[in-house]
Scaffold this motif. Structure first.
Motif, mmCIF file in Angstrom:
data_model
loop_
_atom_site.group_PDB
_atom_site.id
_atom_site.type_symbol
_atom_site.label_atom_id
_atom_site.label_comp_id
_atom_site.label_asym_id
_atom_site.label_seq_id
_atom_site.Cartn_x
_atom_site.Cartn_y
_atom_site.Cartn_z
ATOM 1 N N ASN A 1 47.410 -151.884 -5.810
ATOM 2 C CA ASN A 1 48.822 -151.568 -5.627
ATOM 3 C C ASN A 1 49.210 -150.197 -6.176
ATOM 4 N N LEU A 2 48.238 -149.392 -6.613
ATOM 5 C CA LEU A 2 48.567 -148.078 -7.164
ATOM 6 C C LEU A 2 49.309 -147.230 -6.127
ATOM 7 N N ARG B 1 56.971 -144.090 -4.360
ATOM 8 C CA ARG B 1 56.659 -144.365 -5.763
ATOM 9 C C ARG B 1 55.912 -143.207 -6.419
ATOM 10 N N LEU B 2 54.997 -142.598 -5.717
ATOM 11 C CA LEU B 2 54.254 -141.473 -6.285
ATOM 12 C C LEU B 2 55.195 -140.307 -6.582
ATOM 13 N N THR B 3 56.157 -140.079 -5.715
ATOM 14 C CA THR B 3 57.139 -139.016 -5.953
ATOM 15 C C THR B 3 57.974 -139.322 -7.189
ATOM 16 N N ILE B 4 58.385 -140.570 -7.346
ATOM 17 C CA ILE B 4 59.155 -140.958 -8.535
ATOM 18 C C ILE B 4 58.356 -140.678 -9.805
ATOM 19 N N LEU C 1 54.768 -148.858 -11.032
ATOM 20 C CA LEU C 1 53.384 -149.238 -10.733
ATOM 21 C C LEU C 1 53.285 -150.664 -10.194
ATOM 22 N N PHE C 2 54.254 -151.522 -10.574
ATOM 23 C CA PHE C 2 54.210 -152.914 -10.139
ATOM 24 C C PHE C 2 54.974 -153.152 -8.835
ATOM 25 N N GLY C 3 55.566 -152.112 -8.297
ATOM 26 C CA GLY C 3 56.380 -152.271 -7.104
ATOM 27 C C GLY C 3 55.567 -152.275 -5.819
ATOM 28 N N ARG C 4 56.265 -152.551 -4.740
ATOM 29 C CA ARG C 4 55.693 -152.462 -3.399
ATOM 30 C C ARG C 4 56.303 -151.277 -2.690
#
Length: 496
Positions: free
Chosen positions: A11-12, A323-326, A437-440
């Motif tokens: 999920n990374l 998520r990577l941008t965040i 990190l735990f998100g989708r």
């Protein structure tokens, strides 16, 4: 079932598939590809959010004058800000449900008119009790704006444009602050009354309501209503409301874990912004011994960084993923905290404000589209709005936490708000990264192809990892109920 480390690795955050990246062309092409109606609907959503900021910051910019008006301390006056924040989730629920049930147009128009009336009402109060009451009611109205503005602005956009316009939309808040600051620096001294700021804010909100009223309903809702007509199954409004309530329950049962995730994420994000903004002017004046005028200019420069960061990061998220941008923007913010804290001269401090707000609001720029993409597709107004405002409610104590810590952490006998803020910002940035990190992620979600909330089984709609609609749970539930009914009938027949 995979192990916990396996889940984390799988999920990374990572960039979206090359196909999705290929659809994200350069910003000039994205801007040129939009129709006039897409531009106008986006503008109406952006303007609604900007109005929200103007009306909200009117109080924080008028604290000194409000102290003199009501003969109260600054602490008492800022109670109105806390009350506004506390009541915002209620507005998110009320107006979000109305928007998902009846469409994006008229609930937002009504919401903006109420905001205008309450802002104008603030300008006419003469005692402190009614002032607090009006600002509490304003909190309810304010809470309804963000979810509806995001829905109006983004669901009519082509998928490849949503990252860029998510950043532009979110920075309407920074633009709203700049507009309020300009009014406060010009019209308020000219008329020598704080009331003019609220009167102008009310006029702008009313203008935004008129603009939205002149535009058509969201294309998504028009298509879903036409689909119902084409199917030949037309039900009454009351029946649609019953379906809506039932599907809302289905969505909550199906997506409750995702709901908790969103609230935790937005709690971190709201601490992130409040921790870097609320006491910044006080920090510049008390700790750095600069004038109130220079503190205001530094704050404006910081907001310019916010606008740039939100827009750029929103666009980049189309390539790197949400998520990577965040995560990158959180790390960016932490890298520039020394420049934000160590200098003693105005120039470097202003540069620090610019780059820190670039990172903070860069991360925020991804939030409108990210929350929209991970929401239950049929509830894209109420679900992101409630998560956003609940996070805001939890973080409403941010300034009090910083003020209390400042009483303990001092430098040369003065509260060291700068050190307090960088500690808070650093801790919160770490918290956001861990939660993220735990998100989708449903990058490139085609939520415009899913059912509306007033349609049967809409609460079961989901998106697969490529962003396409799927609906696996509802048939299973229906088949189970059918099987149970047939078994019961067979048992009854045998017994007879």
């Amino acid at each position: 079932m995979s192990s916990f480390p396996g889940f984390i690795l799988e999920n990374l955050p990572r960039p979206p598939p090359r196909k999705a990246q290929a659809e994200s062309t350069n910003p000039i092409q994205l801007l040129a590809a939009l129709t006039w109606m897409q531009w106008l609907l986006f503008f109406s959503g952006w303007l609604a959010w900007t109005c929200d900021a103007i009306d909200f910051f009117a109080v924080s910019l008028s604290v000194t004058r409000l102290e003199a008006q009501f003969h109260k301390s600054a602490h008492s006056v800022t109670t109105s800000i806390t009350l506004t924040l506390l009541f915002r989730p209620l507005g998110a629920v009320i107006f979000g449900l109305l928007s998902d049930r009846y469409g994006r147009k008229w609930p937002l128009v009504a919401n903006l008119i109420i905001v205008a009336v309450l802002s104008l009402g603030t300008a006419f109060v003469d005692s402190f009790g009614p002032f607090l009451a009006v600002r509490s009611l304003f909190g309810i109205a304010m809470g309804g704006i963000w979810g509806q503005a995001a829905g109006t602005a983004l669901e009519n956009m082509p998928m490849e444009s949503r990252g860029l316009f998510s950043g532009i939309l979110q920075q309407g808040y920074a633009v709203g602050y700049l507009i309020a600051a300009v009014i406060n620096l010009t019209a308020v001294p000219h008329h020598n009354t704080w009331r003019v700021l609220f009167e102008v804010a009310a006029g702008i909100s009313l203008g935004a309501a008129i603009i939205r009223a002149l535009l058509p309903e969201s294309q998504y809702f028009l298509q879903r209503r036409q689909a119902a007509i084409d199917s030949g199954v037309v039900i009454s409004s009351s029946e649609k409301t019953k379906v809506f309530i039932r599907e809302m329950g289905h969505a909550l049962r199906t997506h409750w874990v995702r709901c908790i995730y969103a609230i935790l994420l937005m709690t971190g994000f709201n601490f992130f912004s409040h921790g870097s903004q609320d006491l910044y002017p006080t920090y510049i004046q008390q700790s750095k011994k600069l004038s109130a005028h220079l503190a205001t200019i530094a704050t404006i420069i910081g907001n310019c960084g916010a606008i740039a960061g939100g827009t750029i990061a929103g666009y980049i998220s189309q390539y790197l993923g949400r998520r990577l941008t965040i995560i990158i923007m959180c790390l960016w913010t932490c890298c520039f905290l020394p420049l934000w804290y160590l200098p003693t001269k105005f120039g470097p401090l202003a540069a620090g404000a610019f780059f820190v707000q670039f990172g903070v609001q860069g991360a925020w720029g991804v939030i409108p589209i990210y929350l929209t993409e991970i929401s239950p597709p049929a509830f894209r107004a109420v679900w992101p709005g409630v998560a956003y405002q609940l996070g805001n409610m939890v973080s409403s104590a941010s300034s009090q936490i910083e003020a209390t810590a400042g009483d303990k952490i001092k430098k040369n006998g003065v509260p060291d708000y700068g050190k307090v803020s960088i500690i808070l910002i650093s801790v919160v940035a770490g918290f956001i990264i861990i939660v993220t990190l735990f998100g989708r992620e449903y990058h490139g979600a085609h939520f415009e192809n899913t059912k509306a909330a007033f349609e049967e089984n809409a609460g079961f709609d989901e998106l697969d990892h490529e962003g396409n609609p799927k609906r696996a749970a509802a048939p299973a539930v229906e088949d189970t109920e059918k099987g149970e009914t047939e078994s019961a009938e067979k048992a009854t027949t045998t017994h007879v």
